[in-house]
Design an enzyme around this catalytic site. Structure first.
Site, PDB file in Angstrom:
ATOM      1  N   ASP A 188      13.480 -21.002 -96.295  1.00 50.82           N
ATOM      2  CA  ASP A 188      14.223 -20.299 -94.446  1.00 50.82           C
ATOM      3  C   ASP A 188      15.505 -21.135 -95.325  1.00 50.82           C
ATOM      4  OD1 ASP A 188      16.153 -19.804 -92.162  1.00 50.82           O
ATOM      5  OD2 ASP A 188      13.958 -19.884 -91.106  1.00 50.82           O
ATOM      6  N   TYR A 234      11.734 -23.282 -87.251  1.00 49.61           N
ATOM      7  CA  TYR A 234      11.631 -22.145 -86.469  1.00 49.61           C
ATOM      8  C   TYR A 234      12.291 -21.508 -87.594  1.00 49.61           C
ATOM      9  CZ  TYR A 234      14.394 -18.922 -83.581  1.00 49.61           C
ATOM     10  OH  TYR A 234      15.047 -18.541 -82.422  1.00 49.61           O
ATOM     11  N   LYS A 269      23.382 -17.435 -90.567  1.00 48.79           N
ATOM     12  CA  LYS A 269      24.516 -18.187 -90.475  1.00 48.79           C
ATOM     13  C   LYS A 269      26.189 -18.702 -90.715  1.00 48.79           C
ATOM     14  CE  LYS A 269      21.236 -20.717 -86.669  1.00 48.79           C
ATOM     15  NZ  LYS A 269      19.857 -20.819 -87.081  1.00 48.79           N
TER      16      LYS A 269
END
Ligand SMILES: *Cc1c(COP(=O)(O)O)cnc(C)c1O
Length: 429
Positions: free
Chosen positions: A231, A143, A259
């Site tokens: 990522d 994702y 995050k």
């Protein structure tokens, strides 16, 4: 009227679609009503009914020190008192950029954005601009946020043209996105701008990179002149006080972060060597911008986290997460429930399958789907929740611990898992 989760969810559902602002928060895949958080403290969250849970969601990884950490709160309060956004440079973005770049070999500059979605979307634009090419290669089950070109589902075939991963994504938006199975090195053409990958996959449960996978991607990218994008929105600064690239020994051309580096506020970043970052506006021709990018309050929160996150705290957490993974797996297997709990450093996840035996750890999305097709995760999720342990309400997530998860929290979680598994077995029988 008494504050209840039911009442708040009903009220939320009138004004928020599905009652949530991000679909992973809904209990759609496990059934039931989500708890509405009233407050968090360290390893726990407490809902509006006053029930406290040991929290393994931790904002899907954004919280590393635990909820309401005093050092983060102090940083937020002191910076916010001087104004929260200006549209001019502040010192805080430089300080956080220095802290990030000095911790990651090969990373010289970052551009801050406000989410992981923006980070990966912008990194892809930069890679396309820098190479003058269009094709993106991504991996099934990884994702990278919800930008159109990255919101693809795999078509059939080993190296399939991506299909739109959502209604509202036109076929044209993913016409240049190719989807490959995780852990298989695809053969690239010289029209590939970039290969984007989660170096340790954490959005299909936890799937570790197979030996040689990332090295193979590096080799293929070099062979055809494509950029390799890691990522690290989940993995960056969650597994060690650096990017996971550092531990894996493979250096990408671009990194995406999010995050943890925002200290619980909305932050993302992408970065690389100075030469490629020079392609960005205002120096280069690749446009990218943001009103709240590098927001001083968010930067200060992120910096407070990185300053508190010493190497030995990650080591201690990794030991606890190893206990957790082994304990969860044993709890389920003891009750005759097929399971496996893979771990990578401070990350772990729990797969619950059909049958009674220990499962093999999955290595791609097809294998994950085959396990999760059992539908048994929902049962364990609810039994744990009823015992004050909150896992993510979905079988495709990982377990996020914080530095506030001490040995006692892990022990309590494992005990709850034994009780939960026994209750499930009782129900199955
Ligand atoms: C969460 C996540 C994103 C998206 O970040 P948002 O802040 O939710 O937009 C991108 N990539 C990975 C690997 C993620 O886990």
């Amino acid at each position: 009227m008494a504050e209840t989760n039911e009442a708040w969810f009903e009220r939320a559902s009138r004004v928020l679609p599905g009652g949530v602002d991000s679909p992973v928060r809904s209990f759609a895949s496990v059934g039931g009503t989500p708890y509405t958080v009233a407050y968090g403290a360290g390893a726990t969250v407490t809902d509006v009914e006053g029930t406290t849970y040991l929290d393994y969601v931790q904002s899907y990884g954004a919280s590393l020190l635990g909820h309401a950490d005093p050092s983060v709160l102090r940083a937020i309060e002191s910076v916010a008192a001087s104004g929260t956004t200006f549209g001019a440079p502040t010192r805080h973005e430089t300080l956080l950029a220095e802290a990030i770049t000095e911790r990651v070999t090969g990373l010289e500059q970052v551009r801050f954005v406000s989410s992981g979605t923006e980070a990966s979307m912008s990194a892809v634009r930069l890679a396309r601009g820098a190479t003058g090419r269009s094709t993106i290669v991504k991996f099934d089950g990884c994702y990278h946020g919800h930008a159109d070109a990255l919101l693809t589902a795999a078509g059939s075939g080993v190296l399939a043209l991506g299909l739109p991963g959502s209604a509202g994504v036109p076929a044209g938006a993913v016409a240049d996105t190719v989807v490959a199975p995780y852990n298989v090195v695809p053969t690239l053409d010289d029209d590939v701008a970039c290969v984007v990958v989660e170096p340790v996959a954490a959005n299909m449960g936890l799937v570790a990179p197979a030996h040689g996978f990332l090295e193979g991607l590096r080799g293929e990218c070099d062979r055809v002149g494509a950029l390799l994008i890691f990522d690290e929105v989940v993995t960056g600064f969650r597994i060690a006080p650096t990017a996971v690239s550092e531990l894996l020994g493979v250096v990408p051309d671009l990194w995406c972060f999010g995050k943890v580096i925002g200290g619980g506020l909305p932050v993302g970043a992408f970065g690389g060597a100075r030469a490629v970052m020079d392609e960005l506006a205002p120096r280069g021709a690749v446009y990218q911008a943001g009103t709240l990018s590098g927001n001083p309050v968010a930067m200060a929160a992120g910096l407070a986290v990185l300053e508190a996150a010493s190497a030995d705290r990650y080591c201690e957490l990794a030991e606890q997460v190893a206990r957790l993974a082994n304990g969860l797996e044993a709890a389920l297997l003891d009750a005759g429930i097929a399971a496996v709990a893979p771990r990578y450093g401070t990350l772990a996840s729990l797969f619950v399958g059909q049958g009674h035996e220990r499962l093999a750890a999955p290595s791609d999305l097809d294998q994950v789907r085959a396990i999760n097709g059992s539908g048994r995760y929902a049962g364990i999720f609810h039994e744990l929740l009823a015992r004050g342990v909150a896992f993510a309400p979905g079988a495709y997530e990982v377990l996020f611990c914080s530095f506030a998860h001490d040995a006692a929290s892990i022990t309590r979680t494992i005990e709850a898992a034994h009780d939960a598994a026994a209750a499930l077995r009782g129900r199955d029988a």
